[in-house]
Design a protein around this motif. Sequence first.
Motif, PDB file in Angstrom:
ATOM      1  N   THR A  42      -4.329   6.533  -4.115  1.00  0.00           N
ATOM      2  CA  THR A  42      -3.381   7.131  -3.187  1.00  0.00           C
ATOM      3  C   THR A  42      -3.504   6.524  -1.797  1.00  0.00           C
ATOM      4  O   THR A  42      -4.577   6.088  -1.390  1.00  0.00           O
ATOM      5  N   GLY A  43      -2.382   6.524  -1.066  1.00  0.00           N
ATOM      6  CA  GLY A  43      -2.416   6.093   0.315  1.00  0.00           C
ATOM      7  C   GLY A  43      -1.254   5.193   0.677  1.00  0.00           C
ATOM      8  O   GLY A  43      -0.409   4.858  -0.152  1.00  0.00           O
ATOM      9  N   VAL A  44      -1.220   4.782   1.936  1.00  0.00           N
ATOM     10  CA  VAL A  44      -0.185   3.877   2.422  1.00  0.00           C
ATOM     11  C   VAL A  44      -0.422   2.466   1.896  1.00  0.00           C
ATOM     12  O   VAL A  44       0.513   1.744   1.571  1.00  0.00           O
ATOM     13  N   GLU A  45      -1.686   2.074   1.805  1.00  0.00           N
ATOM     14  CA  GLU A  45      -2.015   0.727   1.360  1.00  0.00           C
ATOM     15  C   GLU A  45      -1.795   0.583  -0.149  1.00  0.00           C
ATOM     16  O   GLU A  45      -2.111   1.499  -0.915  1.00  0.00           O
ATOM     17  N   PRO A  46      -1.272  -0.549  -0.605  1.00  0.00           N
ATOM     18  CA  PRO A  46      -1.119  -0.765  -2.044  1.00  0.00           C
ATOM     19  C   PRO A  46      -2.484  -0.820  -2.711  1.00  0.00           C
ATOM     20  O   PRO A  46      -3.496  -1.096  -2.048  1.00  0.00           O
ATOM     21  N   PRO A  47      -2.550  -0.562  -4.004  1.00  0.00           N
ATOM     22  CA  PRO A  47      -3.845  -0.556  -4.691  1.00  0.00           C
ATOM     23  C   PRO A  47      -4.578  -1.879  -4.530  1.00  0.00           C
ATOM     24  O   PRO A  47      -3.983  -2.951  -4.670  1.00  0.00           O
ATOM     25  N   LEU A  48      -5.845  -1.799  -4.244  1.00  0.00           N
ATOM     26  CA  LEU A  48      -6.676  -2.984  -4.154  1.00  0.00           C
ATOM     27  C   LEU A  48      -6.673  -3.694  -5.507  1.00  0.00           C
ATOM     28  O   LEU A  48      -6.922  -3.073  -6.545  1.00  0.00           O
TER      29      LEU A  48
END
Length: 377
Positions: A42-48
Amino acid sequence: MKKSVKRVVHVLFSGLGGHGAVMFGMLDAGFYSDAEHLVLLTGVEPPLQDYVDRLEQRNIEWRYVRKQPGRAYVSFYKTLRRAIFESDPDLVFVHGLATIPSVVWNRTRAVVLVRETEPQSTKSKKDWGALAVAHANVDAIVHLTEDAAKTASAKLRALHRPGKVHIIANGLDIDFFSPARQGSHAILEGDIVRLGMVARLQPSKDHLTLIDAFDRLCSDRPSLDARLEIAGDGATLPAIEAEIESRGLQSRVTLHGTLGAEGVRDLLRSLDIYVHASLGETMSNSIMQAMAVGLPVIAGAVSGVTNMVTPDVGILYTSRDVHALKSAIAGLLDNPEQARSLGAASRAQAVRLYDARTTARAYEDLAEQLFRAKAGM
């Protein structure tokens, strides 16, 4: 008798952070190995990408629940709540406080466990509010250290539920994070001295003091061939890049960006000294990884570090004190035997205290306790 757990849902930040390292360490250590696991990133950043690759290599189901930049909180929490509970999990394992609103008013049979990792010294009002909500609504809150638990109790006061509080330290794969092959790298025995730090680039980390100390060290020792390796990405990257350029250190300082687990391990194995410049931690995964690889550690004397970096494994300096940091580094350069001794002690402590297998068993024992309580046993 151990409960038959069919499904576990993990909720964690999609970008670089200690949450992923702990989760993968536990999964590889067999945490509820017979259950199906769903990982919600989850989050603003795309999945690592490293997370995605590792999950798919392990045939673990995952989804990305994106949060739109700005204040679109309500729709994000609703979407995440559906993703968490629609598969009827037995256990919901929430890493961190950012997604707490998605697990309140749990009307399912699932046990909800929150791993509380935000440094006490850098918590915002929103973080403290989320922790108070967690105390009122979830089944258990796990702190990484006794100090963190005591600070939370003093801060929350009447909102604190001591019966829900448990202490379980982080763990990692100490076989994966291990010293390089015998003879392939020896601390402070090469022509180039390599220092490094692995962390998110954010205000709670003190990269600017580290760069300042490194610059002064190089100026004081013109014959020293030294490199500073920084891994991570985040909001303070522009300021760090500007600092490196203003000091003319582009040829000596390398910004590696976000590295996967193998990249982090290999970078650590190439270092002579690990330096962790921070303004506050709960229990640093990067320090654990550096210790497991067998490095001497120099770190800021802040909460969440002083309980890990003891005199037999490393050196503490007054946080933000550039002269103290430079002196600590210089001291190890002048005494390579001490550096090698600290590195060996670091590895031994990591094996003794930070094995993910111990962490996985502790969380399974806690989950079983919570299942029995929920069933009224």
